[in-house]
Design a protein around this motif. Structure first.
Motif, mmCIF file in Angstrom:
data_model
loop_
_atom_site.group_PDB
_atom_site.id
_atom_site.type_symbol
_atom_site.label_atom_id
_atom_site.label_comp_id
_atom_site.label_asym_id
_atom_site.label_seq_id
_atom_site.Cartn_x
_atom_site.Cartn_y
_atom_site.Cartn_z
ATOM 1 N N UNK A 103 0.808 -1.209 0.000
ATOM 2 C CA UNK A 103 0.000 0.000 0.000
ATOM 3 C C UNK A 103 0.843 1.261 0.000
ATOM 4 N N UNK A 104 1.902 1.258 0.788
ATOM 5 C CA UNK A 104 2.794 2.427 0.847
ATOM 6 C C UNK A 104 3.465 2.661 -0.503
ATOM 7 N N UNK A 105 3.945 1.591 -1.126
ATOM 8 C CA UNK A 105 4.597 1.723 -2.427
ATOM 9 C C UNK A 105 3.599 2.189 -3.489
ATOM 10 N N UNK A 106 2.394 1.641 -3.461
ATOM 11 C CA UNK A 106 1.384 1.997 -4.449
ATOM 12 C C UNK A 106 1.015 3.476 -4.365
ATOM 13 N N UNK A 107 0.770 3.978 -3.161
ATOM 14 C CA UNK A 107 0.390 5.381 -3.013
ATOM 15 C C UNK A 107 1.555 6.312 -3.305
ATOM 16 N N UNK A 121 -1.781 4.916 3.600
ATOM 17 C CA UNK A 121 -0.595 4.235 4.106
ATOM 18 C C UNK A 121 0.513 5.265 4.322
ATOM 19 N N UNK A 122 0.734 5.641 5.581
ATOM 20 C CA UNK A 122 1.730 6.661 5.904
ATOM 21 C C UNK A 122 3.137 6.085 6.004
ATOM 22 N N UNK A 123 3.238 4.764 6.136
ATOM 23 C CA UNK A 123 4.536 4.101 6.246
ATOM 24 C C UNK A 123 4.360 2.658 5.797
ATOM 25 N N UNK A 124 5.445 1.895 5.794
ATOM 26 C CA UNK A 124 5.363 0.503 5.334
ATOM 27 C C UNK A 124 5.419 -0.495 6.487
ATOM 28 N N UNK A 125 4.900 -0.075 7.648
ATOM 29 C CA UNK A 125 4.888 -0.924 8.839
ATOM 30 C C UNK A 125 3.480 -1.438 9.114
ATOM 31 N N UNK A 126 3.379 -2.623 9.705
ATOM 32 C CA UNK A 126 2.086 -3.093 10.218
ATOM 33 C C UNK A 126 1.765 -2.359 11.519
ATOM 34 N N UNK A 127 0.557 -2.598 12.041
ATOM 35 C CA UNK A 127 0.189 -1.925 13.287
ATOM 36 C C UNK A 127 -0.630 -2.853 14.192
ATOM 37 N N UNK A 128 -0.087 -4.014 14.564
ATOM 38 C CA UNK A 128 -0.758 -4.786 15.611
ATOM 39 C C UNK A 128 -0.720 -3.996 16.915
ATOM 40 N N UNK A 273 -0.439 3.804 10.192
ATOM 41 C CA UNK A 273 -1.349 3.323 9.156
ATOM 42 C C UNK A 273 -2.726 3.038 9.736
ATOM 43 N N UNK A 274 -3.693 3.861 9.372
ATOM 44 C CA UNK A 274 -5.069 3.716 9.839
ATOM 45 C C UNK A 274 -5.986 3.741 8.627
ATOM 46 N N UNK A 275 -6.707 2.652 8.403
ATOM 47 C CA UNK A 275 -7.692 2.587 7.336
ATOM 48 C C UNK A 275 -9.063 2.765 7.963
ATOM 49 N N UNK A 276 -9.672 3.906 7.720
ATOM 50 C CA UNK A 276 -10.940 4.239 8.372
ATOM 51 C C UNK A 276 -12.117 3.675 7.603
ATOM 52 N N UNK A 287 -11.377 0.771 -1.500
ATOM 53 C CA UNK A 287 -10.542 -0.248 -2.137
ATOM 54 C C UNK A 287 -9.527 -0.822 -1.147
ATOM 55 N N UNK A 288 -8.912 0.052 -0.351
ATOM 56 C CA UNK A 288 -7.942 -0.414 0.640
ATOM 57 C C UNK A 288 -8.621 -1.249 1.718
#
Length: 392
Positions: A103-107, A121-128, A273-276, A287-288
């Motif tokens: 997602x980060x690369x795509x945006x 996607x503000x960064x390429x990290x997960x967020x558990x 990374x927050x997908x609302x 889409x995300x």
């Protein structure tokens, strides 16, 4: 040992007094939603010399520990927060590492700026993440079994049109049904009157016993903060949970959730990374969401820390972090866990004395310290202290 001070985040949903009470500070007129302890660029902790924790770790990467340096390219992989919600946060989900990288690369290839409101996607990290309650804490998390959700909607006595919107939950395969209904209610358009219909029905069941009453009250409570918002219907597809002090909830990638109220300690991977998915005026990237959200029933259960002799570990299974509650049961000093990793320690109540090989440090309520790898620390004191380290 590096004494550190966190960074305040004044989001509108925050309380004014929850975090100041823990930090032993007077409240002011602004909401105090979060207090960040870590090296995230939006909230880099400060050390006593006035610099930032990220600068100290860049100059002395050995403080992270060998396994952490190798696994996370020399970065501190976690963030410890205080969080205090006075009103609901947005419906949201977080990506896995692979989803975040793609997602980060795509945006970035599309030229969407990191500060753009259209950026997901503000960064390429997960967020558990894990939220540990310091007081009664309530929220929504994970999709309820769709047939049970259909039964709860029907118990309110819905009209024919709204019943047809909810119908797929009872009549179709689980994952497609949840996805279909979730996306449908986010795009009601000219059918927004259905939200008013739902609220009108809910008002007649506020005192109903058991799950039906809680379902109705959830709808009305959300409408108080997001009047007439179609995503109230989406939020009602989720389980409602309540934590008591000391109980925790872990949230993996793809689990839709929204905190409603309460104060707690939150530990997460170092990501923004927050997908609302609703209950917000901010950008909703449908889409995300389809790529990230797990449209399947999720069993939501509170967990407790496990251990003995004053050190209790919360069950997590992610490489970015581990979390302990240190709550001494005697006056004897105990060993601080994970000497092979850099650690952030935060005193939520009481006071603690840290005894190292070369130094001693006193920490009172609301204070924090970064302890480097290979520092063997004995702690003594009383109260509650939370310790976060890399899970690698």
């Amino acid at each position: 040992m590096l004494r550190i001070t966190g960074t305040r985040q004044s989001y509108a949903w925050g309380t004014r007094d929850g975090i100041p009470a823990i930090l032993d500070q007077p409240p002011d007129d602004e909401p105090f939603a979060e207090y960040w302890l870590g090296t995230h660029p939006l909230g880099d902790a400060r050390v006593e010399n006035g610099g930032h924790l990220s600068e100290e770790l860049a100059a002395r990467p050995d403080l992270l520990g060998e396994a952490t340096r190798q696994a996370f390219d020399g970065q501190l992989p976690f963030l410890l927060k205080l969080l205090s919600a006075g009103s609901p946060l947005s419906l949201q989900a977080h990506p896995s590492r692979t989803q975040a990288e793609h997602g980060y690369a795509r945006e970035s290839l599309k030229g969407i700026g990191l500060s753009s409101p259209q950026r997901s996607f503000k960064d390429d990290w997960p967020k558990p993440e894990i939220i540990i309650a310091l007081e009664p804490f309530e929220g929504l998390a994970g999709f309820r079994d769709p047939v049970r959700t259909a039964e709860l909607f029907e118990a309110l006595g819905l009209g024919e049109e709204l019943a047809s919107v909810i119908g797929p939950l009872r009549d179709r395969t689980t994952t497609p049904a949840l996805q279909e209904v979730f996306l449908d209610v986010l795009s009601l358009g000219e059918r927004r009157h259905l939200v008013d219909e739902l609220l009108g029905a809910a008002m007649h069941h506020l005192d109903a016993p058991g799950e039906v009453g809680l379902f109705a009250r959830t709808a009305v409570e959300l409408d108080e903060h997001f009047p007439g918002d179609p995503s109230i219907l989406a939020a009602l597809l989720l389980n409602r949970f309540a934590l008591q002090s000391g109980e925790a909830l872990t949230l993996d990638a793809g689990v839709m959730h929204a905190y409603l109220r309460g104060t707690g300690v939150e530990v997460m991977a170092k990501s923004d990374n927050v997908l609302r998915g609703g209950l917000t005026k901010k950008h909703i990237d449908v889409d995300a969401l389809l790529q990230v959200v797990r449209f399947e029933p999720t069993d939501v259960r509170a967990v407790l820390a496990e251990g003995s002799d004053g050190i209790y570990c919360y069950p997590t299974s992610v490489p970015e972090f581990e979390v302990w509650l240190v709550q001494p049961v005697a006056t004897d000093a105990i060993d601080l866990p994970r000497s092979d990793s850099g650690r952030i320690c935060f005193v939520a109540s009481g006071s603690f004395t840290f005894h190292g090989d070369d130094a001693t440090m006193e920490l009172a309520k609301g204070q924090a310290v970064f302890v480097g790898a290979d520092e063997h620390i004995h702690v003594a004191g009383h109260g509650k202290m939370f310790v976060a380290a890399s899970g690698a």
